[in-house]
Design a protein around this motif. Structure first.
Motif, mmCIF file in Angstrom:
data_model
loop_
_atom_site.group_PDB
_atom_site.id
_atom_site.type_symbol
_atom_site.label_atom_id
_atom_site.label_comp_id
_atom_site.label_asym_id
_atom_site.label_seq_id
_atom_site.Cartn_x
_atom_site.Cartn_y
_atom_site.Cartn_z
ATOM 1 N N HIS A 18 35.369 45.108 42.483
ATOM 2 C CA HIS A 18 35.188 43.669 42.776
ATOM 3 C C HIS A 18 36.637 43.076 42.973
ATOM 4 C CE1 HIS A 18 31.266 44.537 41.781
ATOM 5 N NE2 HIS A 18 31.311 44.478 40.633
ATOM 6 N N GLY A 19 36.683 41.663 42.955
ATOM 7 C CA GLY A 19 37.997 41.191 43.447
ATOM 8 C C GLY A 19 38.186 39.602 43.620
ATOM 9 N N TRP A 20 39.047 39.262 44.078
ATOM 10 C CA TRP A 20 39.576 37.859 44.288
ATOM 11 C C TRP A 20 40.561 37.701 45.518
ATOM 12 C CZ3 TRP A 20 41.531 39.947 40.113
ATOM 13 C CH2 TRP A 20 42.825 39.711 39.751
ATOM 14 N N LEU A 21 40.731 36.371 45.628
ATOM 15 C CA LEU A 21 41.845 35.867 46.676
ATOM 16 C C LEU A 21 43.217 35.580 45.690
ATOM 17 C CD1 LEU A 21 42.938 35.362 49.362
ATOM 18 C CD2 LEU A 21 42.315 33.074 49.210
ATOM 19 N N ASN A 22 44.245 36.626 45.933
ATOM 20 C CA ASN A 22 45.220 36.538 44.939
ATOM 21 C C ASN A 22 46.201 35.594 45.680
ATOM 22 O OD1 ASN A 22 47.338 37.392 43.245
ATOM 23 N ND2 ASN A 22 48.031 38.754 44.622
ATOM 24 N N ASP A 50 34.595 34.706 37.963
ATOM 25 C CA ASP A 50 34.018 35.910 38.019
ATOM 26 C C ASP A 50 34.519 36.693 39.076
ATOM 27 O OD1 ASP A 50 32.328 38.220 37.622
ATOM 28 O OD2 ASP A 50 30.928 37.011 36.437
ATOM 29 N N VAL A 51 34.828 37.936 38.835
ATOM 30 C CA VAL A 51 35.067 38.878 40.184
ATOM 31 C C VAL A 51 34.083 39.281 40.804
ATOM 32 C CG1 VAL A 51 37.428 39.360 39.052
ATOM 33 C CG2 VAL A 51 35.500 40.936 38.484
ATOM 34 N N ASP A 52 32.952 39.240 40.174
ATOM 35 C CA ASP A 52 31.484 39.774 40.786
ATOM 36 C C ASP A 52 31.469 39.030 42.277
ATOM 37 O OD1 ASP A 52 30.868 41.520 39.116
ATOM 38 O OD2 ASP A 52 29.117 40.263 38.070
ATOM 39 N N ALA A 84 47.502 34.007 56.012
ATOM 40 C CA ALA A 84 47.315 35.198 55.669
ATOM 41 C C ALA A 84 46.840 35.421 54.407
ATOM 42 C CB ALA A 84 48.617 35.917 55.685
ATOM 43 N N PHE A 85 45.350 35.912 54.431
ATOM 44 C CA PHE A 85 44.670 35.905 52.854
ATOM 45 C C PHE A 85 44.881 37.338 52.397
ATOM 46 C CE2 PHE A 85 42.145 32.952 55.770
ATOM 47 C CZ PHE A 85 42.022 31.818 55.265
ATOM 48 N N SER A 86 45.276 37.245 51.097
ATOM 49 C CA SER A 86 45.822 38.548 50.315
ATOM 50 C C SER A 86 44.650 38.595 49.398
ATOM 51 C CB SER A 86 47.251 38.770 49.984
ATOM 52 O OG SER A 86 47.998 38.467 51.018
ATOM 53 N N TRP A 87 43.595 39.562 49.446
ATOM 54 C CA TRP A 87 42.703 39.899 48.450
ATOM 55 C C TRP A 87 42.812 41.155 47.692
ATOM 56 C CZ3 TRP A 87 37.889 37.269 48.136
ATOM 57 C CH2 TRP A 87 37.689 36.555 48.968
ATOM 58 N N VAL A 88 42.680 40.949 46.252
ATOM 59 C CA VAL A 88 42.913 42.082 45.552
ATOM 60 C C VAL A 88 41.717 42.356 44.525
ATOM 61 C CG1 VAL A 88 45.312 41.442 45.096
ATOM 62 C CG2 VAL A 88 43.678 40.664 43.401
ATOM 63 N N ASN A 89 41.756 43.670 44.151
ATOM 64 C CA ASN A 89 40.623 44.230 43.336
ATOM 65 C C ASN A 89 40.561 43.644 42.265
ATOM 66 O OD1 ASN A 89 42.115 45.953 41.901
ATOM 67 N ND2 ASN A 89 41.851 47.600 43.274
ATOM 68 N N GLY A 90 39.552 44.030 41.251
ATOM 69 C CA GLY A 90 39.715 43.521 39.805
ATOM 70 C C GLY A 90 40.584 43.836 38.743
ATOM 71 N N TRP A 183 28.703 39.133 49.056
ATOM 72 C CA TRP A 183 29.669 37.979 49.555
ATOM 73 C C TRP A 183 30.788 37.931 48.758
ATOM 74 C CZ3 TRP A 183 24.450 37.311 50.776
ATOM 75 C CH2 TRP A 183 24.110 37.042 51.945
ATOM 76 N N TYR A 184 31.959 37.840 49.195
ATOM 77 C CA TYR A 184 33.245 37.483 48.502
ATOM 78 C C TYR A 184 33.650 36.218 49.355
ATOM 79 C CZ TYR A 184 32.623 41.884 46.037
ATOM 80 O OH TYR A 184 32.431 42.802 45.228
#
Length: 307
Positions: A18-22, A50-52, A84-90, A183-184
């Protein structure tokens, strides 16, 4: 008995999935986001808890993510700026999922500062959508697996004002079953300057939730059985005023005229495609630094029973 080591490995794997926008870079400025459910600091990115993934097309968290809270800051931006959107995992490493489209929406906050805007009342318009990099090949989302950001261009003729820009990753790895799509979404608060006049028409505005159905062909889909099939993007078409506002690299299944490729060294694999309303109509007609880990674990992990 399940060993503690095994449980630890399972939990780590689930978090990483899972993850979020860092962070987000807007023009020459970079803004950090908050780790989900951590004590918040000043940011332009709305913090989730929540990273879900968000599950279900009617989920109330579909707008900005799991229980997203208003951010305290607003970023200054200009028409034509790159975002620029930088996403990372959990685990704060590179994004993991590699199957599914990326879409970008915007919504006007009206006369009020977006830090106090209630997104449940928002009317969203789409400015970008991107699917596969090449026909039958990798999805643009997979370019982020190397740590690359996803780049989107603010329409160069957009009217000035207060806006939320919403980036969405739709992971399709288990979307062949109803309710399997993940969806994220993430929301960033902007104040856009300039003297443009571009704006969506009323029939291009949608609600979130409301724009999607769990049975939409781009939501309930086997993304693996026929990789050469055209992907049918869910939701509205890209707003007409965006077309022609900027020229960008479009992937094989993209109908956006705004630049929307995930870019890094790997972007040389992307192919240029035509864009504009004609392309959209044809496609629709054809087939419609180290971060701390989140304080809370996902609901999936909470349901693990240790025998």
């Amino acid at each position: 008995m399940i060993s503690a080591l095994f449980v630890s490995l399972v939990l780590s794997s689930l978090v990483s999935a899972h993850g979020w926008l860092n962070s987000v870079a807007i023009g020459t400025q970079t803004f950090k986001g908050n780790v989900p459910n951590a004590s918040p600091t000043a940011s332009v990115i709305r913090q989730i808890n929540d990273v879900d993934p968000v599950k279900g097309a009617n989920n109330s968290f579909l707008a900005c993510g799991q229980n997203a809270q208003s951010a305290t800051q607003v970023a200054s931006a200009n028409p034509g700026d790159n975002v620029a959107f930088s996403w990372v995992n959990g685990d704060a490493g590179p994004w993991v999922h590699n199957t599914g489209p990326m879409m970008t929406y915007m919504a006007s906050c009206g006369d009020q500062n977006c830090s106090s805007f209630d997104v449940s009342t928002a009317s969203w318009f789409k400015i970008q959508e991107q699917g596969r990099v090449t026909p039958g090949g990798a999805w643009a989302m997979s370019l982020m697996n190397s740590g690359a950001p996803a780049n989107v261009t603010i329409p160069s003729n957009i009217a000035p004002g207060n806006y939320i820009i919403r980036h969405e990753l739709l992971a399709l790895q288990i979307a062949q079953t109803l309710g399997g799509a993940e969806w994220y979404p993430a929301c960033v608060q902007l104040q856009i300057g300039g003297n443009g006049t571009g704006a969506p028409t009323s029939d291009e505005l949608v609600k979130l939730p409301g724009a999607y159905s769990d049975s939409d062909p781009g939501v309930l889909v086997d993304a693996y059985s026929n990789p050469n099939a055209d992907y049918v993007f869910p939701g509205p078409q890209v707003a007409a005023f965006v077309n022609g506002s900027s020229t960008g690299t479009a992937d094989a299944n993209s109908t956006a005229s705004a630049s929307g490729s995930a870019t890094a060294a790997s972007t040389s694999a992307a192919t240029s495609g035509s864009s504009g309303s004609c392309m959209k109509k044809k496609k629709r007609a054809a087939d419609q630094a180290q971060l701390p880990r989140p304080r809370t674990v996902s609901r999936v992990m909470k349901n693990i029973v240790i025998a």
